[in-house]
Design a protein around this motif. Structure first.
Motif, short mmCIF file in Angstrom:
data_model
loop_
_atom_site.label_atom_id
_atom_site.label_comp_id
_atom_site.label_asym_id
_atom_site.label_seq_id
_atom_site.Cartn_x
_atom_site.Cartn_y
_atom_site.Cartn_z
N GLY A 1 7.85 2.27 -1.15
CA GLY A 1 7.02 1.20 -1.71
C GLY A 1 7.60 0.66 -3.01
O GLY A 1 7.65 -0.57 -3.23
N VAL B 1 0.87 -1.18 0.00
CA VAL B 1 0.00 0.00 0.00
C VAL B 1 0.91 1.23 0.00
O VAL B 1 1.63 1.48 0.97
CB VAL B 1 -0.92 0.02 1.24
CG1 VAL B 1 -1.84 1.25 1.20
CG2 VAL B 1 -1.75 -1.25 1.33
N ASN C 1 8.08 6.00 5.95
CA ASN C 1 7.50 7.01 6.83
C ASN C 1 6.30 6.49 7.62
O ASN C 1 5.99 7.00 8.69
CB ASN C 1 7.06 8.24 6.02
CG ASN C 1 8.21 9.23 5.84
OD1 ASN C 1 9.31 9.00 6.32
ND2 ASN C 1 7.95 10.31 5.15
N ILE D 1 13.74 24.43 2.87
CA ILE D 1 14.44 23.72 1.80
C ILE D 1 14.52 24.63 0.59
O ILE D 1 13.51 25.22 0.20
CB ILE D 1 13.61 22.47 1.35
CG1 ILE D 1 13.05 21.72 2.53
CG2 ILE D 1 14.39 21.60 0.39
CD1 ILE D 1 14.00 20.88 3.24
N ALA E 1 3.19 1.16 3.21
CA ALA E 1 4.19 2.18 2.88
C ALA E 1 3.48 3.44 2.38
O ALA E 1 3.87 4.03 1.39
CB ALA E 1 5.15 1.64 1.82
N SER F 1 -1.84 8.23 -5.96
CA SER F 1 -1.59 9.31 -6.94
C SER F 1 -1.33 8.72 -8.33
O SER F 1 -1.29 7.51 -8.51
CB SER F 1 -0.39 10.14 -6.50
OG SER F 1 0.80 9.42 -6.78
#
Ligand code: FAD
Length: 403
Positions: A20, A14, A293, A194, A168, A40
């Motif tokens: 992933g 997932v 994460n 950043i 994931a 996505s």
């Protein structure tokens, strides 16, 4: 909408982010059939040049990419880090770590995240063992004699049965939530700004880590004059810095970094992220395993999140030994090995944040002294460097760089 369709595969993943996709590439090498469910389109509209986002990959990650057959494609786009200069703002201590001292070509590489994702994606799409569903929405998860993932794809509901499901789907993982795995959240009260920079006198293949009272500043080579900047500040200061126009922001940054590489001549778009550590209380439950994460979203101070996840994947690859998961003891062993390593990396990151972000005068001397002492003690320095590159983690098949 029609009835729920049931499908079977060896492993369901997932989330098709960097972690992933990497997990799928590693685990398919032994012929396991894998399905990735990704919300996505995985299309990366993000622009390159001075607005690109990038990621630093360690020596151990490079070895894993070599074993997966993706390193040649990634390397073409990556900039090597051959030396690291570590300093503390306002203090005399400096240490330099160098790849040549460790008899390596590079200590790590920096690569634009979208280019890294594209290399992984191309390899995934070329694999007969991996089915990648994009624009597919995860809906539910259960674990018993098999794992059962519900998802929606093109107006149809599916349930996917597998011997193992890898979760994931990122720091806000809904699969973790639905599985009932609790997590701790540590708010650092800091934000990372950043951006990318161009310097007038770049130093080839040199990375800089500069510790300040508010948090670390990392300047990483992207090739030529281009450098990636990750500047950690307390939340209020980061918000104020984000409001400044480019010229005044550059003055502030230059005040913090100094003129080691001359003047900052150009700057890209700035992004700010509030920093939290999200840590799942368990890495496995039944036939499900959390990774990336979803398991551990770290402070970026040591640039370790993705690197750590790749080492998790390497361990899983070893423990499965090319077999379909039948014995749940394999996951118990994974949990005990990787929890210890993840705790070590979390402590290292938090230790750096604490030691180098504290205003106590005694700590100021300690951090200055510790950098200078490190520079005078090559064996200790090598240990720190090796640990940062993930090389204190030995004996693993993928880490040998070939299968
Ligand atoms: C400022 C910063 C700098 C960093 N620098 C470094 C570095 O230099 N080196 C390093 O090793 N690490 C670094 N990291 C950490 C690194 O970025 C992360 O560890 C890594 O990107 C995590 O990837 P992931 O695939 O686990 O999660 P994500 O990138 O969040 O991917 C999760 C995927 O799951 C999908 N998804 C989410 N929900 C669903 C759903 N319901 N159904 C289906 N799919 C879903 C998402 O679309 C996404 O594609 C940095 C982090 C930050 C914040």
């Amino acid at each position: 909408m029609s009835d729920i369709k049931t499908e079977f595969t060896d492993i369901t993943i997932v989330g098709g982010g960097l972690v992933g996709l990497s997990a799928a590439l590693a685990l398919q090498t032994s012929g396991q059939k894998i399905k990735i469910i990704e919300a996505s389109s995985l299309h990366h509209p993000e622009s390159g040049g001075l607005n690109a986002r990038s990621i630093a990959v360690s020596y151990s990650s490079v070895q894993i990419f070599r074993a997966l057959g993706v390193w040649q494609s990634i390397k073409k786009q990556a900039a090597a880090i051959r030396n690291i200069h570590v300093s503390s703002q306002g203090h005399w201590g400096v240490t330099r770590l160098s790849a040549s001292e460790l008899e390596l070509d590079a200590m790590g590489y920096v690569i634009e995240s979208r280019l890294l994702a594209t290399s992984l994606l191309e390899k995934v799409e070329a694999s007969d063992n991996i089915e990648l569903l994009t624009c597919a929405q995860f809906e539910s998860i259960e674990t018993g004699d098999e794992s059962r993932v519900g998802y929606q794809f093109e107006d149809q509901h599916y349930q996917q049965l597998s011997s193992l499901t890898i979760i994931a789907d990122g720091a806000n993982s809904s699969a973790r939530e639905q599985l009932g795995v609790e997590h701790n959240t540590v708010d650092y009260g800091q934000a990372a700004i950043i951006t990318n920079l161009e310097f007038s006198k770049p130093v080839d293949a040199m990375a800089y880590e500069r510790f300040t009272e508010q948090g670390p500043l990392a300047i990483l080579p992207l090739g030529g004059k281009r450098y990636a900047c990750v500047w950690t500040r307390n939340i209020e200061n980061a918000e104020a810095l984000m409001q400044l126009d480019d010229g005044v922001f550059i003055d502030e940054l230059q005040r913090c970094f100094g003129f080691r590489m001359g003047y900052i001549e150009a700057i890209g778009q700035r992004f700010s992220f509030d920093l939290q550590r999200v840590e799942a209380r368990q890495l496995t439950k039944g036939r499900c395993l959390l990774i990336g994460n979803a398991a551990n979203a770290l402070h970026p101070v040591a640039g370790q999140g993705f690197n750590l996840a790749l080492r998790d994947i390497a361990t899983l690859y070893d423990l499965l030994g090319g077999r379909v998961l039948s014995d749940l003891d394999v996951l118990a062993e994974y949990e005990s090995i990787r929890k210890a390593e993840q705790d070590r990396v979390v402590r290292l990151g938090d230790g750096l944040v604490g030691l180098f972000s504290n205003r106590l005068p005694l700590l100021n001397h300690l951090r200055a002294g510790s950098l200078a002492a490190l520079d005078l003690l090559p064996p200790l320095k090598s240990q720190v460097a090796l640990s940062g590159m993930g090389m204190s983690f030995g004996g693993n098949a993928l880490l040998r760089g070939h299968l």
